[in-house]
Design a protein around this motif. Structure first.
Motif, PDB file in Angstrom:
ATOM      1  N   THR A  34      -5.353  14.017 -19.919  1.00  0.00           N
ATOM      2  CA  THR A  34      -6.391  15.045 -19.844  1.00  0.00           C
ATOM      3  C   THR A  34      -7.663  14.554 -19.162  1.00  0.00           C
ATOM      4  N   VAL A  35      -7.826  13.234 -19.065  1.00  0.00           N
ATOM      5  CA  VAL A  35      -9.049  12.663 -18.506  1.00  0.00           C
ATOM      6  C   VAL A  35      -8.670  11.760 -17.336  1.00  0.00           C
ATOM      7  N   ASN A  61     -12.648  15.778 -16.114  1.00  0.00           N
ATOM      8  CA  ASN A  61     -11.597  16.598 -16.694  1.00  0.00           C
ATOM      9  C   ASN A  61     -10.463  16.682 -15.679  1.00  0.00           C
ATOM     10  N   THR A  92      -7.990  18.569 -15.327  1.00  0.00           N
ATOM     11  CA  THR A  92      -7.565  19.906 -14.917  1.00  0.00           C
ATOM     12  C   THR A  92      -8.570  20.544 -13.974  1.00  0.00           C
ATOM     13  N   SER A  93      -9.832  20.519 -14.360  1.00  0.00           N
ATOM     14  CA  SER A  93     -10.868  21.181 -13.568  1.00  0.00           C
ATOM     15  C   SER A  93     -11.606  20.241 -12.633  1.00  0.00           C
ATOM     16  N   ILE A 152     -17.346  14.853 -16.931  1.00  0.00           N
ATOM     17  CA  ILE A 152     -17.596  14.751 -18.366  1.00  0.00           C
ATOM     18  C   ILE A 152     -18.733  13.778 -18.632  1.00  0.00           C
TER      19      ILE A 152
END
Length: 646
Positions: A424-425, A438, A440-441, A445
């Protein structure tokens, strides 16, 4: 130490390799993903000029820089600097029709300049070089034969090459001081005249009536009439503007459009010098092409953060219609005579290649980016990520979808990539900071700065994802002095808590920080250092518990990897062209394998049977049981990093 026979992978009938081929069946589903840092083929992207929608891509030779289109649009001619040649390419099929050698020596200074005669019968290539002289060639565009050549004494700053609208003359700028525009007879290539101009010209163009437009570092637009060999108009450009970067004439010859190093496009009346408009844009144009009706201005751009793109600017409304981001660096553009198709050259393409582990064959190559030097695979093996940050402060992150083999990209923080165990990171360890994104996007962070006089190398997450180990070199520091050894700088490994992204510990490495890696259970951190040393660090305490000393000790330890069972470490020595193996329980060297020139990054197959290492020539494969080294696996360019997925 194993006594290894170095063999070529293609010689599969030799008995010595039979065991290797048979043993590979256990890894038959594995794929190695290799980043190509440079020397992969360049590409010509073709866009619909009305919409800037990409329609297709044409592959050309590595180092493509200049482009010229035939008047009927059926052929393109592209200079290929790395091979010192001109390629003739069919625009409809992408087929290379001919390759024409450009006989320049080692002193040649690409990019090569290229221009088409307006009637399309001849193309001219200008090759600057110091010794013996610069070379100008004329070539027939049908037979691809050289019809004339001219040797020109080198005086620096030669180019760009222009053709007069009637096709009778060629022009280029010459000199570092006492500059002038050289006039050449296009039929014979005889030098026929010189037109003195200001110092440090920055942009040249020809109007349809045959005038020459020139911008320079004095912030002036010069209008030159080559018929009288004189400057006929001299117009000051706006004070405070950055140095002009490009200039082009309107199709009717009434206006000049000028780009600066800042985000704007200036239009001047060529007769009076009056400003027609000074339009702000959100990019910095570096080259222009203009539509036949004079309504659209196309440009190669750099955005405010250094990313490459292609833009369409509407002259009547003074607005940007569309900007299409591109993987750079973009080197040239050409518009078809009917204005329907735009051709853009990407000069120095990098790539991600997929290599089947069992067959050792390249199965797919995704071209894109520049200067790619890191690769990571997303947990779950859905995509492979690479990073390109050689040509801009931010760079690009490239994402290869393994289901579709489509390559996407995002402009933003880049660096040495790694994923959190959950996927996820994404960690991007650039020289100045680690960007936590992030996955996904790709939104940010957090950021971990390098601080003063420091340079970040890698960011390696622990298997449980709770810690991040960041290697940092002190740029101004140095390890113990040894004149014959190229030393790594001293530094530290910063331990970061991933719940807060704050440092919770520092591990000092006084004798040089190189590559770092973790054992699969996360208990031991490895760090290559100077004099053939690899330090073992207990992650529970941050203490160096042992140092493995490799022989010979005068090399440069560039890459490190740990076997899947955590029992052995493998280290590349780029100075001595060796792959070392060490027992982590006894802290001793157990083998060394001679591999190809300048080995760097390496990966171990999931079953632990082989080590794949990147060399200057491709990939070398070491069978860790038999000691047989095979390779190189040839790749479409120079490899830089590798990861193996099941």
């Amino acid at each position: 130490m194993f006594q290894c026979a170095r063999i070529v992978a293609r010689v599969v009938l030799q008995a010595a390799i039979f065991y290797t081929v048979a043993h590979l069946q256990a890894s038959s589903s594995s794929t190695a993903y290799v980043t190509i840092c440079c020397n992969a083929p360049s590409t010509i992207s073709v866009f619909n000029a009305a919409t800037l929608a990409p329609s297709r891509s044409i592959v050309t030779g590595s180092g493509g820089d200049g482009i010229a289109l035939s008047p009927d649009g059926k052929k393109m001619f592209v200079t290929v600097d790395t091979k010192r040649q001109l390629q003739a390419i069919d625009t409809s099929t992408g087929a290379i029709l001919a390759t024409i050698p450009i006989p320049i020596g080692v002193s040649g200074t690409p990019p090569l300049e290229v221009v088409m005669n307006p009637d399309g019968a001849h193309i001219y290539v200008f090759a600057p070089q110091v010794v013996p002289n610069s070379l100008l060639l004329a070539m027939d565009t049908t037979t691809y034969q050289v019809t004339a050549s001219q040797s020109i004494a080198f005086s620096g700053s030669l180019g760009p090459l222009l053709a007069s609208p009637d096709g009778k003359h060629l022009y280029f700028e010459i000199g570092f001081v006492n500059q002038y525009i050289q006039v050449i007879d296009a039929a014979t290539l005889a030098l026929t005249g010189q037109i003195p101009v200001n110092q440090s010209p920055s942009g040249l163009a020809v109007t349809p009536s045959g005038l020459i437009l020139m911008t320079d570092s004095s912030n002036e637009l010069l209008v030159i009439d080559p018929r009288v060999s004189a400057i006929v108009n001299r117009f000051p450009l706006p004070a405070g503007s950055a140095r002009p970067a490009a200039v082009i004439s309107s199709p009717d010859g009434s206006a000049a459009y000028i780009a600066f190093g800042d985000p704007s496009i200036l239009a001047l009346n060529i007769s009076t010098g009056a400003t027609l408009f000074d339009a702000p844009v959100n990019y910095r144009p570096i080259q222009f092409a203009i539509s036949p009706d004079g309504k659209e201005l196309y440009s190669l751009d750099l955005s405010t953060n250094g990313a490459a793109g292609v833009s369409e600017f509407q002259i009547q409304t003074q607005t940007t219609v569309k900007t299409t981001p591109q993987l750079g660096p973009l080197s040239a553009l050409a518009l078809s005579k009917d204005g329907s198709a735009l051709y853009v050259v990407n000069a120095d393409i990098s790539a991600i290649s997929s290599v089947d582990v069992a067959s050792r064959q390249v199965t797919h190559t995704a071209l894109g980016g520049s200067g790619i030097n890191t690769v990571a695979i997303e947990p779950g093996a859905k995509s492979v990520w690479a990073s390109s940050y050689a040509f801009s402060p931010s760079g690009s992150i490239l994402i290869l979808n393994l289901a579709t083999n489509r390559l996407g990209f995002d402009v933003g923080p880049a660096g040495n990539l790694s994923f959190s165990p959950s996927g996820t990171v994404l960690y991007a360890a650039g020289p100045a900071q680690v960007s936590i994104l992030n996955a996904t996007s790709l939104s940010q962070i957090a950021v971990i700065p390098a601080g003063n006089l420091q340079n970040i190398g890698q960011a390696v997450p622990s298997p449980d994802g709770k810690r991040l180990y960041v290697s940092v070199n002190f740029v101004s520091g140095a390890g113990p002095h040894a004149p014959t050894v190229s030393l790594l700088s001293q530094g530290e490994i910063v331990v970061v808590d991933t719940s807060t992204y704050k440092p919770v510990g520092i591990i000092n490495i006084p004798d040089g920080v190189g590559a770092i890696g973790l054992t699969p259970d996360g208990s031991t951190l490895l760090c290559t250092s100077n004099f053939g040393h690899v330090h073992l660090i207990a992650t529970a305490t941050g203490a160096i518990t042992a140092t493995i000393k490799f022989t010979p000790a005068n090399g440069s330890l560039v890459g490190v990897a740990v076997s899947p069972d955590g029992s052995k470490a493998y280290v590349t020595d780029s100075g001595n062209n060796l792959l070392f193996a060490a027992n982590l329980a006894t802290h001793t060297q157990v083998a060394s394998f001679p591999v190809g020139s300048s080995p760097s990054m390496l990966a171990i197959t999931p079953d632990g049977s082989e080590a794949w290492t990147v060399t200057a020539a491709g990939l070398d494969i070491v069978n860790l049981a038999s000691g047989v080294v095979s390779g190189p696996v040839r790749l479409p360019g120079t490899p830089s990093a590798i990861v193996i997925a099941p």
